[in-house]
Write a protein that holds these residues in place. Structure first.
Motif, PDB file in Angstrom:
ATOM      1  N   ALA A  94      33.571  31.949  28.136  1.00 41.52           N
ATOM      2  CA  ALA A  94      34.494  32.992  27.808  1.00 41.52           C
ATOM      3  C   ALA A  94      34.480  33.263  26.386  1.00 41.52           C
ATOM      4  O   ALA A  94      34.853  34.289  25.832  1.00 41.52           O
ATOM      5  CB  ALA A  94      35.729  32.486  28.561  1.00 41.52           C
ATOM      6  N   TYR A  95      34.376  32.224  25.393  1.00 45.60           N
ATOM      7  CA  TYR A  95      34.579  32.334  24.214  1.00 45.60           C
ATOM      8  C   TYR A  95      33.514  33.212  23.713  1.00 45.60           C
ATOM      9  O   TYR A  95      33.710  34.139  22.656  1.00 45.60           O
ATOM     10  CB  TYR A  95      34.693  31.100  23.475  1.00 45.60           C
TER      11      TYR A  95
ATOM     12  N   ALA B  64      31.873  35.252  25.488  1.00 51.47           N
ATOM     13  CA  ALA B  64      31.991  36.744  25.540  1.00 51.47           C
ATOM     14  C   ALA B  64      32.842  37.512  24.735  1.00 51.47           C
ATOM     15  O   ALA B  64      32.682  38.644  24.421  1.00 51.47           O
ATOM     16  CB  ALA B  64      32.480  36.622  27.131  1.00 51.47           C
ATOM     17  N   MET B  65      34.102  36.729  24.218  1.00 48.50           N
ATOM     18  CA  MET B  65      34.988  37.612  23.365  1.00 48.50           C
ATOM     19  C   MET B  65      33.987  37.862  22.028  1.00 48.50           C
ATOM     20  O   MET B  65      34.477  39.079  21.672  1.00 48.50           O
ATOM     21  CB  MET B  65      36.107  36.535  23.170  1.00 48.50           C
ATOM     22  N   GLU B  66      33.365  36.852  21.749  1.00 46.99           N
ATOM     23  CA  GLU B  66      32.728  37.171  20.349  1.00 46.99           C
ATOM     24  C   GLU B  66      31.759  38.223  20.522  1.00 46.99           C
ATOM     25  O   GLU B  66      31.576  38.983  19.605  1.00 46.99           O
ATOM     26  CB  GLU B  66      31.774  35.850  19.835  1.00 46.99           C
TER      27      GLU B  66
ATOM     28  N   GLY C 157      32.279  40.945  22.191  1.00 46.42           N
ATOM     29  CA  GLY C 157      33.110  42.041  22.025  1.00 46.42           C
ATOM     30  C   GLY C 157      33.634  42.585  23.531  1.00 46.42           C
ATOM     31  O   GLY C 157      34.116  43.633  23.557  1.00 46.42           O
ATOM     32  N   LEU C 158      33.521  41.485  24.341  1.00 49.97           N
ATOM     33  CA  LEU C 158      33.715  41.807  25.812  1.00 49.97           C
ATOM     34  C   LEU C 158      35.351  41.359  25.978  1.00 49.97           C
ATOM     35  O   LEU C 158      35.824  40.713  25.376  1.00 49.97           O
ATOM     36  CB  LEU C 158      32.985  41.081  26.907  1.00 49.97           C
ATOM     37  N   ASN C 159      35.673  42.234  27.121  1.00 49.78           N
ATOM     38  CA  ASN C 159      37.092  41.547  27.512  1.00 49.78           C
ATOM     39  C   ASN C 159      36.746  40.468  28.645  1.00 49.78           C
ATOM     40  O   ASN C 159      35.359  40.286  29.322  1.00 49.78           O
ATOM     41  CB  ASN C 159      37.689  42.565  28.415  1.00 49.78           C
ATOM     42  N   VAL C 160      37.180  39.262  28.787  1.00 51.43           N
ATOM     43  CA  VAL C 160      37.168  38.158  29.583  1.00 51.43           C
ATOM     44  C   VAL C 160      38.273  37.597  29.929  1.00 51.43           C
ATOM     45  O   VAL C 160      39.446  37.494  29.438  1.00 51.43           O
ATOM     46  CB  VAL C 160      36.257  37.268  28.603  1.00 51.43           C
ATOM     47  N   THR C 161      38.248  36.775  31.163  1.00 47.36           N
ATOM     48  CA  THR C 161      39.332  35.920  31.539  1.00 47.36           C
ATOM     49  C   THR C 161      38.868  34.679  31.976  1.00 47.36           C
ATOM     50  O   THR C 161      37.656  34.465  32.542  1.00 47.36           O
ATOM     51  CB  THR C 161      39.920  36.521  33.040  1.00 47.36           C
ATOM     52  N   PHE C 162      39.563  33.504  31.777  1.00 51.08           N
ATOM     53  CA  PHE C 162      39.157  32.233  32.191  1.00 51.08           C
ATOM     54  C   PHE C 162      40.182  31.729  33.049  1.00 51.08           C
ATOM     55  O   PHE C 162      41.344  31.798  32.645  1.00 51.08           O
ATOM     56  CB  PHE C 162      38.871  31.368  31.001  1.00 51.08           C
TER      57      PHE C 162
ATOM     58  N   GLU D 171      38.694  46.970  31.209  1.00 48.31           N
ATOM     59  CA  GLU D 171      39.709  46.181  31.530  1.00 48.31           C
ATOM     60  C   GLU D 171      39.509  45.401  32.761  1.00 48.31           C
ATOM     61  O   GLU D 171      39.070  45.804  33.837  1.00 48.31           O
ATOM     62  CB  GLU D 171      40.875  47.002  32.063  1.00 48.31           C
ATOM     63  N   ILE D 172      39.897  44.201  32.529  1.00 43.17           N
ATOM     64  CA  ILE D 172      39.598  43.051  33.810  1.00 43.17           C
ATOM     65  C   ILE D 172      41.074  42.767  34.731  1.00 43.17           C
ATOM     66  O   ILE D 172      42.121  42.544  34.268  1.00 43.17           O
ATOM     67  CB  ILE D 172      39.485  41.826  33.360  1.00 43.17           C
TER      68      ILE D 172
ATOM     69  N   SER E 188      37.924  35.943  16.783  1.00 40.97           N
ATOM     70  CA  SER E 188      36.452  36.934  16.929  1.00 40.97           C
ATOM     71  C   SER E 188      36.458  37.939  15.752  1.00 40.97           C
ATOM     72  O   SER E 188      37.516  38.103  15.143  1.00 40.97           O
ATOM     73  CB  SER E 188      36.416  37.561  18.355  1.00 40.97           C
TER      74      SER E 188
ATOM     75  N   ARG F 283      40.195  39.217  17.593  1.00 45.46           N
ATOM     76  CA  ARG F 283      41.001  38.221  18.794  1.00 45.46           C
ATOM     77  C   ARG F 283      41.182  37.197  18.956  1.00 45.46           C
ATOM     78  O   ARG F 283      40.018  36.269  18.286  1.00 45.46           O
ATOM     79  CB  ARG F 283      40.368  39.051  20.038  1.00 45.46           C
TER      80      ARG F 283
ATOM     81  N   LYS G 282      43.372  32.060  30.491  1.00 50.49           N
ATOM     82  CA  LYS G 282      42.938  32.253  29.357  1.00 50.49           C
ATOM     83  C   LYS G 282      42.261  33.865  29.165  1.00 50.49           C
ATOM     84  O   LYS G 282      41.397  34.132  29.773  1.00 50.49           O
ATOM     85  CB  LYS G 282      41.972  31.318  28.560  1.00 50.49           C
ATOM     86  N   GLU G 283      42.664  34.397  27.857  1.00 52.15           N
ATOM     87  CA  GLU G 283      42.181  35.646  27.696  1.00 52.15           C
ATOM     88  C   GLU G 283      42.317  35.750  26.253  1.00 52.15           C
ATOM     89  O   GLU G 283      43.200  35.255  25.627  1.00 52.15           O
ATOM     90  CB  GLU G 283      43.191  36.897  28.230  1.00 52.15           C
TER      91      GLU G 283
END
Lengths: 253, 178, 356
Positions: free
Chosen positions: B23-24, B26-28, B30-35, B58-59, C2, C6, C179-180
């Motif tokens: 997840a982290y 994915a954030m790096e 540039g994506l949206n992500v949920t865990f 948007e997720i 990030s 974020r 988590k988001e």
């Protein structure tokens, strides 16, 4: 012959007649607290936490900034006040039902945390406002409207000796029991109230003072009989004294 | 772009860390992500799984009933979650603890990787989760392997900081094995 | 953090950050799953930000510590989950009456009773009807994402002080535990002027101030209630909702919080299959965005309310469209974790099977 003023009202006591019964000593307790705070010029930085019981309208009689706590929760509310306003003088004023029954958890934990607050605890061995029911401090054998045959220790327990219990907790800097039934005891009470605030001001911990007081109406006595009852019946169960007073130079973490 | 995965195993196999790493990263990226962690009442030793959703939009739901991908670190996880896996989805199976033949290869893509064996070879038996995640990004192309490696320093607890190079090795070894 | 600034946090942490960035001065709480990350975060970070953290001996103590701190004009809060929030209700009633501003977070868990530690929306009634004894309402905000948990918690303090009222953040175990990435704003200390007229500071050069909720003198309680009623009515201006793909929708789902985002996934799937469905997500639960719901009904769209309970918000939906339309209902019971598949089927059934 000229008139001599024998009694002056200390400024923090409002010029409002109280709703208390004849012979009730709440008024005496109110005045002693106000006299100390006025004498020390602390009234303008005092925040008072009131409770539920006969003294519920305390904020009408003492002119301090006030917050009314739900039944038993005054030590928690005072904790909230003091933690965000450590420069204020904060005290609770609670009766025996409020402090030693429904509010037992809050007083124990506030005392154990050593909240820098003062607790003024008025013990008249009965629920006054609701009409004389058994309190956690009702004497063994004392008849109340819910212990008509007298409190029975084997089914209803013995009275809680709060000043001793509180003195045993680590965060307490001063704990004493005094009585309001005669001049000698009033002088002791004045001193105990002073110490209960001094330890707060010094940041040493909680100051706790238990005041044995009358409830002539629910005891079904005259005021004079009620004063005698404190001496003859209550003090033997609730001995007067200072149960803890840490040295003035002692500190907490 | 959209991808989701359920990562499952025994408590203690590092399922939550694996999901957090993905997840982290994915954030790096540039994506949206949920865990979303799912846990039993036990602190250790029970079954554990988590769901990660990655998208450039948007997720919506962070909870997925029919995932596109599953990472199964043990046999109970494979048996449970392959049934939920969408048709044509991918399951990465830790073949050290679960026989990939148990997976329905007619319906889903099965990638068997002996995660425990590889982790031991890398030098740390506890890095089963990293081996599996290396294999996962290779098998699915969900994220570049480098993103996972870069994210290690953000998700590995500080007191295990000295193990980051080993974790990166384990990721690489899993990637190479898939 | 990030490259785009974020940070990756749990919903519970996002709430905590939002509160601290809003100038929080006192946090008082008692452990209960699934919101423990809030007291844990606060114990570490609030003192560094100049605030006080106390782990209370109970939920009753916690909310009454909030009362004391808030009466001084400080920004104060507590957090809990369903059973713990029940224990706080007496003081919500006192604080609504004595007009004491604070923020209370309820990360709902399964119920009734001790229930489970999984997610639920079983406390909608309790949150939106006041919850404690007596006749009062408090604003309720229902975040759906971790970003919104951060943003709405910040805003909750502004609302609390603007209206001098407790404000509830109503989340659930999904929101608390997921988590988001979020973008954290710039911390802003509270403006001392916001409580200068009423905060307790010692009666220096002025009359004493009293926080009270007992009014025995004839006519006084009525006057208090008249003032409170006017305030509750003025809160209507806070009503807010999000709409998603409603323009051409034949059926609009009304859903809040985490459940609304699961519904969103279901709607995307149905849209991909050509079905005209949309979502209306109330962001404020009190005040309920009744006007927006009624507007949808007036356009002839059918309504389906989906909740993670036996049907609570659906009452507000039906009141909003009373005399115009009705709403069908689909509820997931506490103890079951809802999925997009479940809602996809429910929405499709409502669309093809008539309105009820």
């Amino acid at each position: 012959m000229s008139e001599t003023l024998a009694f002056t009202r200390t400024p923090s006591v409002a010029e409002t007649p109280t709703h208390y019964c004849p012979g009730c000593q709440h008024g005496v307790a109110h005045r002693m607290v106000a006299e100390y705070l006025d004498a020390e010029n602390l009234a303008e930085k005092t925040i008072m936490v009131t409770s539920i019981g006969c003294s519920v309208f305390l904020y009408n009689y003492l002119r301090f900034d006030s917050v009314e706590a739900p039944h038993g929760r005054a030590p928690a509310t005072a904790t909230g006040v003091k933690r965000v306003s450590p420069d204020k003088v904060v005290f609770t004023y609670q009766g025996d039902g409020d402090l030693a029954s429904i509010g037992m958890a809050e007083i124990m934990h506030a005392a154990n945390r050593g909240e820098r607050i003062t607790v003024v605890f008025v013990n008249n061995t009965v629920y006054g406002m609701t009409g004389g029911q058994m309190a956690p401090t009702t004497l063994v054998g004392q008849k109340t409207t819910t212990s008509p045959a007298g409190r029975c220790a084997s089914t209803e327990g013995a009275p809680f000796r709060m000043a001793e219990i509180v003195a045993g907790l680590g965060g307490v800097a001063f704990s004493a029991r005094v009585a309001l039934n005669n001049v000698k005891h009033l002088a002791q009470a004045r001193k105990a109230i002073r110490r209960a605030f001094e330890v707060q001001l010094a940041g040493q911990g909680m100051g706790f003072v238990e005041l044995l007081a009358t409830c002539p109406t629910n005891w079904k006595m005259t005021p004079v009989q009620a004063n005698e009852h404190i001496e003859a019946a209550i003090i033997p169960t609730f001995p007067l004294g200072v149960f803890k007073d840490i040295a003035k130079n002692a500190g907490a973490c | 772009m959209y991808a989701d995965v359920i990562i499952a195993g025994f408590g203690g196999q590092g399922v939550v860390l694996a999901g957090t790493l993905l997840a982290y990263a994915a954030m790096e990226h540039g994506l949206n992500v949920t865990f979303m962690p799912v846990y039993g009442p036990e602190m250790r030793g029970g079954t554990a799984n988590c769901t990660v959703v990655l998208s450039d939009e948007e997720i919506g739901s962070p909870i997925i009933r029919r995932p596109q991908n599953v990472v199964a670190l043990n046999r109970p996880s494979l048996e449970k979650f392959q049934l939920q896996l969408a048709d044509g989805g991918t399951v990465v199976v830790n073949s050290s603890l679960a026989d990939p033949a148990l997976a329905d290869s007619a319906r889903i893509k099965v990638v068997g990787v002996p995660c425990n064996d590889i982790a031991e070879k890398v030098g740390n038996a506890r890095m089963v989760n990293m081996v599996a995640m290396g294999a996962f990004v290779k098998a699915t192309g969900a994220l570049p392997l480098e993103r996972l490696k870069q994210a290690l320093s953000h998700v590995v607890p500080a007191h295990y900081g000295h193990l980051i190079p080993k974790n990166a090795e384990a990721l690489q070894a899993g990637y190479d094995a898939a | 953090m990030s490259a785009d600034g974020r940070i990756f946090v749990k919903g519970n942490e996002a709430v905590s950050m939002g509160a601290i960035d809003a100038g929080l001065k006192g946090y008082f709480g008692y452990p209960i799953t699934p919101q423990n990350e809030i007291p844990e975060y606060m114990s570490l970070h609030l003192p560094k930000a100049g605030g006080a953290f106390v782990q209370a001996e109970s939920e009753m103590a916690a909310i009454n510590m909030v009362l004391g701190a808030a009466a001084t004009g400080a920004r104060a809060m507590t957090s809990s989950s369903s059973p713990g929030v029940s224990l706080m209700q007496e003081s919500f009633s006192y604080m609504a009456t004595s007009e004491t501003p604070c923020v209370v977070v309820n990360m709902m868990r399964g119920g009734p009773g001790l229930g489970d530690i999984n997610t639920s929306q079983g406390d909608y009634y309790q949150a939106t009807r006041g919850g404690g004894h007596g006749d009062y309402r408090t604003p309720v905000l229902a975040p759906s994402t971790c970003q919104e948990a951060y943003d709405l918690t910040r805003e909750a303090f502004d609302i609390a002080f603007r209206f001098r009222t407790p404000v509830m953040i109503l989340g659930d175990a999904i929101l608390g535990q997921m988590k988001e990435p979020i973008t954290r704003g710039v911390p802003r200390p509270a403006d001392p002027a916001e409580s200068a007229d009423w905060g307790l500071s010692g009666a220096k050069g002025r009359e004493q101030r009293i926080f009270r909720s007992l009014f025995l003198a004839e006519g006084v309680l009525t006057a208090v209630n008249q003032r409170l009623r006017a305030k509750f009515e003025a809160m209507a201006s806070l009503a807010r909702c999000e709409t998603f793909m409603t323009e051409d929708a034949e059926l609009v789902v009304v859903s809040f919080g985490s459940i609304a985002r699961i519904v969103k996934s279901s709607i995307r799937k149905l849209r991909a299959r050509g079905l005209k469905v949309g979502l209306l997500r109330p962001i404020t639960l009190f005040p309920f965005p009744a006007e927006a719901v009624a507007a949808v009904a007036r356009q002839g769209k059918r309504l389906l309310t989906i909740e993670h309970n036996m049907g609570q918000m659906v009452d507000d939906v039906r009141l909003a469209v009373c005399g115009i339309a009705d709403s069908a209902f689909h509820g997931t019971l506490s103890g079951t974790i809802p999925t997009p598949d479940e809602y996809e089927a429910a929405i499709e059934a409502a669309l093809t099977g008539g309105s009820k």
